[in-house]
Design a protein around this motif. Structure first.
Motif, PDB file in Angstrom:
ATOM      1  N   ARG A 439      -3.223 -50.706 -60.416  1.00  0.00           N
ATOM      2  CA  ARG A 439      -4.132 -49.567 -60.578  1.00  0.00           C
ATOM      3  C   ARG A 439      -5.573 -49.953 -60.222  1.00  0.00           C
ATOM      4  N   ASP A 440      -5.992 -51.163 -60.646  1.00  0.00           N
ATOM      5  CA  ASP A 440      -7.347 -51.616 -60.313  1.00  0.00           C
ATOM      6  C   ASP A 440      -7.517 -51.764 -58.804  1.00  0.00           C
ATOM      7  N   ALA A 441      -6.482 -52.311 -58.146  1.00  0.00           N
ATOM      8  CA  ALA A 441      -6.565 -52.480 -56.698  1.00  0.00           C
ATOM      9  C   ALA A 441      -6.665 -51.130 -55.991  1.00  0.00           C
ATOM     10  N   LEU A 442      -5.853 -50.162 -56.452  1.00  0.00           N
ATOM     11  CA  LEU A 442      -5.912 -48.834 -55.834  1.00  0.00           C
ATOM     12  C   LEU A 442      -7.255 -48.154 -56.112  1.00  0.00           C
ATOM     13  N   THR A 443      -7.803 -48.406 -57.312  1.00  0.00           N
ATOM     14  CA  THR A 443      -9.112 -47.831 -57.627  1.00  0.00           C
ATOM     15  C   THR A 443     -10.185 -48.376 -56.685  1.00  0.00           C
ATOM     16  N   LYS A 444     -10.154 -49.674 -56.438  1.00  0.00           N
ATOM     17  CA  LYS A 444     -11.109 -50.270 -55.499  1.00  0.00           C
ATOM     18  C   LYS A 444     -10.918 -49.714 -54.093  1.00  0.00           C
ATOM     19  N   MET A 445      -9.644 -49.540 -53.705  1.00  0.00           N
ATOM     20  CA  MET A 445      -9.364 -48.978 -52.379  1.00  0.00           C
ATOM     21  C   MET A 445      -9.904 -47.552 -52.279  1.00  0.00           C
ATOM     22  N   LYS A 446      -9.738 -46.805 -53.382  1.00  0.00           N
ATOM     23  CA  LYS A 446     -10.248 -45.433 -53.374  1.00  0.00           C
ATOM     24  C   LYS A 446     -11.772 -45.417 -53.241  1.00  0.00           C
ATOM     25  N   TYR A 449     -12.620 -45.996 -49.703  1.00  0.00           N
ATOM     26  CA  TYR A 449     -12.377 -44.803 -48.896  1.00  0.00           C
ATOM     27  C   TYR A 449     -13.473 -43.765 -49.102  1.00  0.00           C
ATOM     28  N   ILE A 450     -13.962 -43.684 -50.364  1.00  0.00           N
ATOM     29  CA  ILE A 450     -15.023 -42.712 -50.641  1.00  0.00           C
ATOM     30  C   ILE A 450     -16.299 -43.100 -49.904  1.00  0.00           C
ATOM     31  N   GLY A 456      -9.982 -44.219 -44.460  1.00  0.00           N
ATOM     32  CA  GLY A 456      -8.808 -43.589 -45.050  1.00  0.00           C
ATOM     33  C   GLY A 456      -9.198 -42.440 -45.948  1.00  0.00           C
ATOM     34  N   ASP A 457      -8.170 -41.691 -46.363  1.00  0.00           N
ATOM     35  CA  ASP A 457      -8.369 -40.538 -47.230  1.00  0.00           C
ATOM     36  C   ASP A 457      -8.297 -40.981 -48.680  1.00  0.00           C
ATOM     37  N   ALA A 458      -9.370 -40.734 -49.447  1.00  0.00           N
ATOM     38  CA  ALA A 458      -9.398 -41.151 -50.850  1.00  0.00           C
ATOM     39  C   ALA A 458      -8.380 -40.389 -51.680  1.00  0.00           C
ATOM     40  N   ALA A 459      -8.087 -39.149 -51.310  1.00  0.00           N
ATOM     41  CA  ALA A 459      -7.138 -38.347 -52.091  1.00  0.00           C
ATOM     42  C   ALA A 459      -5.701 -38.829 -51.941  1.00  0.00           C
ATOM     43  N   SER A 460      -5.441 -39.650 -50.925  1.00  0.00           N
ATOM     44  CA  SER A 460      -4.060 -40.096 -50.694  1.00  0.00           C
ATOM     45  C   SER A 460      -3.565 -41.057 -51.768  1.00  0.00           C
ATOM     46  N   VAL A 461      -4.483 -41.676 -52.516  1.00  0.00           N
ATOM     47  CA  VAL A 461      -4.057 -42.642 -53.538  1.00  0.00           C
ATOM     48  C   VAL A 461      -4.047 -42.021 -54.930  1.00  0.00           C
ATOM     49  N   ASP A 462      -4.460 -40.744 -55.057  1.00  0.00           N
ATOM     50  CA  ASP A 462      -4.494 -40.118 -56.383  1.00  0.00           C
ATOM     51  C   ASP A 462      -3.100 -40.005 -56.986  1.00  0.00           C
ATOM     52  N   HIS A 463      -2.131 -39.619 -56.149  1.00  0.00           N
ATOM     53  CA  HIS A 463      -0.763 -39.473 -56.655  1.00  0.00           C
ATOM     54  C   HIS A 463      -0.228 -40.805 -57.182  1.00  0.00           C
ATOM     55  N   ARG A 464      -0.496 -41.864 -56.430  1.00  0.00           N
ATOM     56  CA  ARG A 464      -0.022 -43.183 -56.862  1.00  0.00           C
ATOM     57  C   ARG A 464      -0.745 -43.643 -58.137  1.00  0.00           C
ATOM     58  N   LEU A 465      -2.035 -43.327 -58.252  1.00  0.00           N
ATOM     59  CA  LEU A 465      -2.765 -43.687 -59.468  1.00  0.00           C
ATOM     60  C   LEU A 465      -2.207 -42.946 -60.673  1.00  0.00           C
ATOM     61  N   ALA A 466      -1.851 -41.672 -60.480  1.00  0.00           N
ATOM     62  CA  ALA A 466      -1.254 -40.912 -61.582  1.00  0.00           C
ATOM     63  C   ALA A 466       0.080 -41.518 -62.009  1.00  0.00           C
ATOM     64  N   GLU A 467       0.883 -41.910 -61.020  1.00  0.00           N
ATOM     65  CA  GLU A 467       2.162 -42.550 -61.341  1.00  0.00           C
ATOM     66  C   GLU A 467       1.956 -43.843 -62.121  1.00  0.00           C
ATOM     67  N   LEU A 468       0.981 -44.640 -61.687  1.00  0.00           N
ATOM     68  CA  LEU A 468       0.718 -45.883 -62.397  1.00  0.00           C
ATOM     69  C   LEU A 468       0.256 -45.618 -63.823  1.00  0.00           C
ATOM     70  N   GLY A 469      -0.583 -44.590 -64.021  1.00  0.00           N
ATOM     71  CA  GLY A 469      -1.016 -44.257 -65.367  1.00  0.00           C
ATOM     72  C   GLY A 469       0.148 -43.861 -66.255  1.00  0.00           C
ATOM     73  N   GLN A 470       1.073 -43.056 -65.708  1.00  0.00           N
ATOM     74  CA  GLN A 470       2.254 -42.666 -66.481  1.00  0.00           C
ATOM     75  C   GLN A 470       3.119 -43.875 -66.805  1.00  0.00           C
ATOM     76  N   ASN A 471       3.294 -44.754 -65.828  1.00  0.00           N
ATOM     77  CA  ASN A 471       4.102 -45.960 -66.077  1.00  0.00           C
ATOM     78  C   ASN A 471       3.475 -46.827 -67.159  1.00  0.00           C
ATOM     79  N   ILE A 472       2.160 -46.983 -67.110  1.00  0.00           N
ATOM     80  CA  ILE A 472       1.494 -47.802 -68.119  1.00  0.00           C
ATOM     81  C   ILE A 472       1.664 -47.187 -69.498  1.00  0.00           C
ATOM     82  N   GLU A 473       1.546 -45.848 -69.586  1.00  0.00           N
ATOM     83  CA  GLU A 473       1.710 -45.187 -70.882  1.00  0.00           C
ATOM     84  C   GLU A 473       3.124 -45.363 -71.410  1.00  0.00           C
TER      85      GLU A 473
END
Length: 634
Positions: A439-446, A449-450, A456-473
């Motif tokens: 998640r930290d790596a994807l956040t840095k990538m986002k 992108y910003i 790259g498109d910053a919105a393309s990693v939002d779905h993956r970040l949401a999945e990681l948040g759900q997995n962590i929970e």
């Protein structure tokens, strides 16, 4: 008159150099053979060193393969075995053998670069130098032979002219003495004789000059050119000998250079061997297989002079059936539903009885007894009502029977269960850390992108970040669940006294309500499978109906006697109950031949214990469920 030396003397004077030339040629042939032999020796040594390097490489490869063969495989059972000092020492030996193989590879590389390659290049240079020297020798030899042939030709011409002049002189003298010959003929013969003498003089001068030249060339040949060539050949041969000696010295030095490193490898193997600690290894085995069960007490004397009468048991069962007969609250359809749940979930029958109480995980078992007829069980089912705390416990029993193994490892001994739960918690924490890193790596990538949209498109990693948040929970919830079970097990591991157990039993007897009974059953459950109700309820979802209420209103089974606990028993499986040594309890169901007896501590706490753990006192007139245990024991 011209006086000339005899041709035979001239021939003898020039015959010696011819012999010298032949001898010189023979010496060149001998030297050529010897120097070729020297090159062959050098090439043989190169081949020897090359084969040695191949042996070293093959040996190193075999050592590496051997070390790799016995290395523990990742994520396998072998990795767990390398916790012990002896196996760690073996692993260190394998690693050192790998380094040991590396030193043999170094030997091969150094021999190849310092000996084989150098000598191969030197052999090529040596062959060129040898060819040059012998070419110069052959050239000098051919030159002296050419001079010798010129001298021979000049000598033969001088000899021939002398003979011609001698014949012309004799003819002139003959013509001069003959009176019949005219004066003109005599003059002609005299002129001819003078011409021949002049030619002989010219040939003599030429021969003399050629002879001087040959002698000079011969002297130069044998005292300058040939010695120089021989000297160069000698120096070449000496350099070859020195070079092969230096190569042999390098051969030894290459081995000597790696000896200290090989010695360090052997020292490390010795150090690893000395680090083996038998006390530590045995203690690790104890910790790994420690069950946490309390050892059984002394075996009491069994008096067989008063044999147990089975008729008493049968009559008591008959009386209890007759006295406790009541009308069922539901019809035949409800009976059909109740059939699978006649008794509380009964643990599987114990293994065959052994000589000592500690021979099996749950202690000793009673000997096999004759099973009662099916009609007795059916009558008992029709007249008695089992006590079930709540429908959730019923679902738990079914889930454990249907599943391969409980999620909370309640089928293991306490200490083993604690270790398994701790391993599970650690594994989940590692998974959480991995997800957080991702998640930290994807956040840095986002963020990148910003700042740089072209990358790259910053919105393309939002779905993956949401999945990681759900997995962590989800993983955190799992950690909380297993940590709850772990806390429960760790709270139970210290040995509890009999007084504590009895106080707990009194407390539970004073709180017989349905909801509290379920909660207390979770607290005292030996397998700890009630820590997370949500995870257990998901195993088998049964809709709540009036069926649950019917079980909550069930009357308890009548007691048929009492029993005394001979040993301490920690109930770990569903349907069992924990007892302390010397504790008195009620018997509500006899051993049916499977090695288990059903007992009750109070109205809300009952279960199965091994028959061999208790001493049963069947009471023919046992009807009152609430009869004090102190009076019964008296």
């Amino acid at each position: 008159m011209v006086s000339l030396p005899h041709p035979s003397l001239l021939h003898g004077a020039v015959s010696a150099p011819c012999l010298c030339c032949r001898k010189g040629k023979d010496q060149f042939d001998n030297l050529e053979k010897h120097t070729q032999w020297g090159i062959d020796v050098l090439e043989k040594y190169i081949k020897f060193v090359k084969e040695r390097t191949e042996i070293e490489l093959s040996y190193a490869k075999q050592l590496r393969n051997l070390s790799k063969k016995y290395q523990p495989k990742k994520n396998s059972k072998e990795e767990e075995e390398y916790r012990y000092t002896s196996t760690r020492a073996f692993l260190a030996t394998l690693n050192e053998m790998n380094d040991y193989a590396g030193q043999h590879e170094v030997i091969s590389e150094n021999m190849t670069s310092l000996i084989t390659a150098e000598l191969t290049r030197y052999v090529q240079e040596l062959k060129q130098e040898r060819k040059s020297h012998f070419h110069d020798g052959r050239k000098a030899q051919q030159h002296i032979e050419t001079c010798w042939k010129q001298l021979e030709a000049s000598k033969r011409r001088f000899e021939r002219d002398c003979k011609e002049a001698d014949r012309a002189q004799q003819y002139f003298e003959k013509m001069d003495a003959d009176i019949n010959v005219t004066k003109a003929d005599v003059e002609k013969a005299r002129q001819q004789a003078q011409l021949r003498h002049q030619m002989a003089e010219d040939s003599k001068a030429e021969y003399s000059s050629t002879l001087q030249k040959f002698n000079s060339e011969q002297h130069e040949h044998y005292y300058t050119h040939i010695p120089n060539i021989f000297q160069k050949i000698q120096e070449m041969e000496e350099r070859r000998i020195v070079r092969i000696g230096e190569s042999m010295k390098t051969f030894a030095e290459v081995d000597r250079q790696v000896i200290p490193i090989i010695g360090k490898c052997l020292d490390e193997i010795t150090k690893a061997a000395e680090s083996v600690d038998h006390k530590n290894d045995s203690q690790m085995v104890i910790e790994a297989f420690k069950s946490g069960f309390e050892p059984p007490g002394d075996v009491d004397f069994e008096d067989f002079t008063q044999p147990m009468k089975r008729t008493v048991s049968e009559s008591s069962l008959s009386n209890s059936r007759g006295d406790g007969k009541s009308e069922p609250k539901f019809g035949s359809k409800s009976k059909g539903k109740l059939w699978p749940f006649i008794k509380k979930n009964k643990p599987p029958p114990p293994p065959p009885a052994s000589a000592s109480p500690s021979a099996v995980p749950n202690g000793p078992q009673s000997p096999k007894q004759q099973k009662e007829p099916l009609s007795h069980r059916f009558n008992e089912f029709m007249t008695s009502k089992p006590k079930i705390h709540c429908f959730r416990s019923l679902k738990r029993g079914l889930s454990l029977k249907l599943g391969a193994g409980p999620e909370d490892f309640s089928n293991l001994p306490p200490e083993q269960r604690r270790k398994k739960l701790q391993q599970k918690v650690d594994e989940l924490n590692r998974d959480i850390q991995k997800e957080m890193d991702s998640r930290d790596a994807l956040t840095k990538m986002k963020d990148v992108y910003i700042k740089n949209p072209q990358m790259g498109d910053a919105a393309s990693v939002d779905h993956r970040l949401a999945e990681l948040g759900q997995n962590i929970e989800k993983l955190r919830l799992e950690v909380q669940k297993f940590e709850g079970w772990l806390a429960e097990v760790e709270g139970r591991l210290p040995a509890r006294s009999e007084q504590h157990r009895r106080q707990s039993g009194v407390y539970e007897a004073q709180n017989p309500s349905g909801v509290n009974s379920c909660a207390q059953d979770r607290e005292s459950s030996p397998d700890g499978s009630y820590t997370e109700e949500q995870s257990q309820e998901t195993e088998m979802k049964v809709p709540a109906t009036d069926f649950d209420d019917e079980f909550d209103d069930e009357e308890p089974l009548p007691t048929i006697g009492t029993c005394k606990a001979l040993y301490t028993f920690e109930g770990q499986n569903e349907g069992t109950i924990s007892v302390a040594e010397g504790e008195m309890l009620y018997v509500i169901e006899e051993d049916k031949g499977d090695g288990w007896t059903r007992i009750r501590r109070n109205e809300d706490e009952e279960g199965y214990v091994p028959t061999s753990y208790v001493e049963v006192y069947l009471d023919k007139n046992a009807k009152d469920v609430h009869k004090p245990l102190q009076k019964i024991s008296e």
